[in-house]
Design an enzyme around this catalytic site. Sequence first.
Site, short mmCIF file in Angstrom:
data_model
loop_
_atom_site.label_atom_id
_atom_site.label_comp_id
_atom_site.label_asym_id
_atom_site.label_seq_id
_atom_site.Cartn_x
_atom_site.Cartn_y
_atom_site.Cartn_z
N GLU A 25 30.59 60.21 66.24
CA GLU A 25 29.30 59.75 65.70
C GLU A 25 28.48 61.04 65.49
OE1 GLU A 25 29.07 57.02 65.00
OE2 GLU A 25 29.61 55.39 66.61
N HIS A 46 29.86 58.63 60.15
CA HIS A 46 31.12 58.90 61.01
C HIS A 46 32.45 59.00 60.47
CE1 HIS A 46 31.24 54.58 62.85
NE2 HIS A 46 32.11 54.76 61.63
N ASP A 55 41.56 56.34 66.44
CA ASP A 55 41.03 55.79 67.57
C ASP A 55 41.25 54.43 68.09
OD1 ASP A 55 39.95 54.56 65.35
OD2 ASP A 55 38.30 55.63 65.21
N ASN A 101 26.79 56.01 58.75
CA ASN A 101 25.89 57.01 59.35
C ASN A 101 26.75 58.40 59.29
OD1 ASN A 101 27.98 56.74 61.44
ND2 ASN A 101 26.88 56.44 63.10
P1 PGA Z 1 34.84 50.31 57.56
O1 PGA Z 1 34.54 51.15 58.59
O2 PGA Z 1 36.04 50.60 56.76
O3 PGA Z 1 34.79 48.94 58.36
O4 PGA Z 1 33.62 49.99 56.69
C1 PGA Z 1 35.01 52.63 58.21
C2 PGA Z 1 34.52 53.57 59.36
O5 PGA Z 1 33.66 53.03 60.11
O6 PGA Z 1 34.80 54.39 59.52
#
Ligand code: PGA
Length: 246
Positions: free
Chosen positions: A143, A138, A67, A136
């Site tokens: 999302e 994702h 992304d 959450n």
């Molecule tokens: P993080 O994010 O590695 O910064 O915890 C993971 C994600 O949101 O996919």
Amino acid sequence: MRIIEVNDYQQMSKRAAEYIINKVVQNPSIKLGLATGGTPIGTYKSLIEDHQKNGTSYQKVTTFNLDEYIGLSSDNKNSYRYFMNDHLFNYIDINKAKTNIPSGIAPDFQEECHRYEDIISRHGGIDLQILGIGSNGHIGFNEPGTSFGSKTHIVNLAPSTIQANARFFSRIEEVPTKAITMGISTILKSKEILLLISGEKKKDALCRLLNGEINESFPASVLKNHPCVTIIADKVAIADLEVQCL
Ligand code: PGA
């Protein structure tokens, strides 16, 4: 899904790097799917150390990132292109022309989504996709509520994601509210998936992933439909799984 339990973030990173290096050695032209965020930073550091020490080569490797924030150009320190250069690409022998990340400043974002989906297909798909998970559920920036059939698309980031990612910006107001992300079906087409989970904040997400239903309200649950997923999780993320899942 296979789970490998490790002691801590450092061990998770080392184990993940070994896993990736092994695949790169077996298949020097591998198509790797890469992730950003705090989780894979240690893994990338271990890949760099190995490259410097053992000379593992990435010259023939092609990469596709999950992304990119909409509105951030590659020279913006918070863009994922900058992140990848800064945490990995600048320190290994990869050909940057073979590193793919959606453009956050494309003139036409719908067109950019099609282009990105198409370029992944034209390369024959991703062999090994590295993933983190949001609290959450994702994956990428898909999302809760995202269709399992989604391809690369534009998303409005959830308030919880903006909040979580604000730590990388000077002010929360600077966090973009939109992004381009591979879709869930794009991710699921990868031949193999390596999911990295570390820390207290990911405990509930891991619990729900392992014990909850497969449902679009928790995007990562779709991984249970994939035939080849390995999770490397640390003790803190796994701790008391049975108790907290009651
Ligand atoms: P993080 O994010 O590695 O910064 O915890 C993971 C994600 O949101 O996919």
